[in-house]
Enzyme design. Sequence first.
Site, short mmCIF file in Angstrom:
data_model
loop_
_atom_site.label_atom_id
_atom_site.label_comp_id
_atom_site.label_asym_id
_atom_site.label_seq_id
_atom_site.Cartn_x
_atom_site.Cartn_y
_atom_site.Cartn_z
CB CYS A 9 67.58 50.32 51.04
SG CYS A 9 68.49 49.12 52.03
NE ARG A 15 65.11 48.15 49.19
CZ ARG A 15 64.20 49.07 49.45
NH1 ARG A 15 63.48 49.59 48.47
NH2 ARG A 15 63.98 49.49 50.68
CG ASP A 123 62.96 45.63 51.10
OD1 ASP A 123 63.75 44.65 51.01
OD2 ASP A 123 62.84 46.31 52.14
#
Length: 150
Positions: A9, A15, A123
């Site tokens: 990420c 994440r 996110d």
Amino acid sequence: MGMRVLFVCLGNICRSPSAEGVVRVKAGLRGVNLDLDSAGTGAYHVGEPPYGPMQSAAIARGYDLSGLRARQVVRADFARFDLIVAMDAANFAHLEGMRPEGGAEVRLFTDYAPGCGTDEVPDPYYTRDFDGTLDLIERCAEGLLDSLSR
């Protein structure tokens, strides 16, 4: 050693470490041997543990992320891993841009959850929806493991 998978990420504090933690647990339950890691395309949080609220949401579901530390993805990762899994289109594009010829395949995590209604893992650092993000990560993780089992 099993297949080597890297989750990526932006900052490697929400994440991608969650994806690593979820897949690690789910693979263990299935008896699937994988070599897992996570990284970020940015260097914003190198050396830091996953974001506190993300860790709290994960631990409530049985995923302990406390031992993970953020790092930045490097070109050598394309030789070290068999598969690199991006959480969103921007990180996918960044990875494809740095991918050497013959390097690891790059895929979006949501490729493993067809019909999930999105092509990106949102996110939670910005959305604040840690549980919603984990719901999607769990779904993608099951699809990834199904794919690797075929």
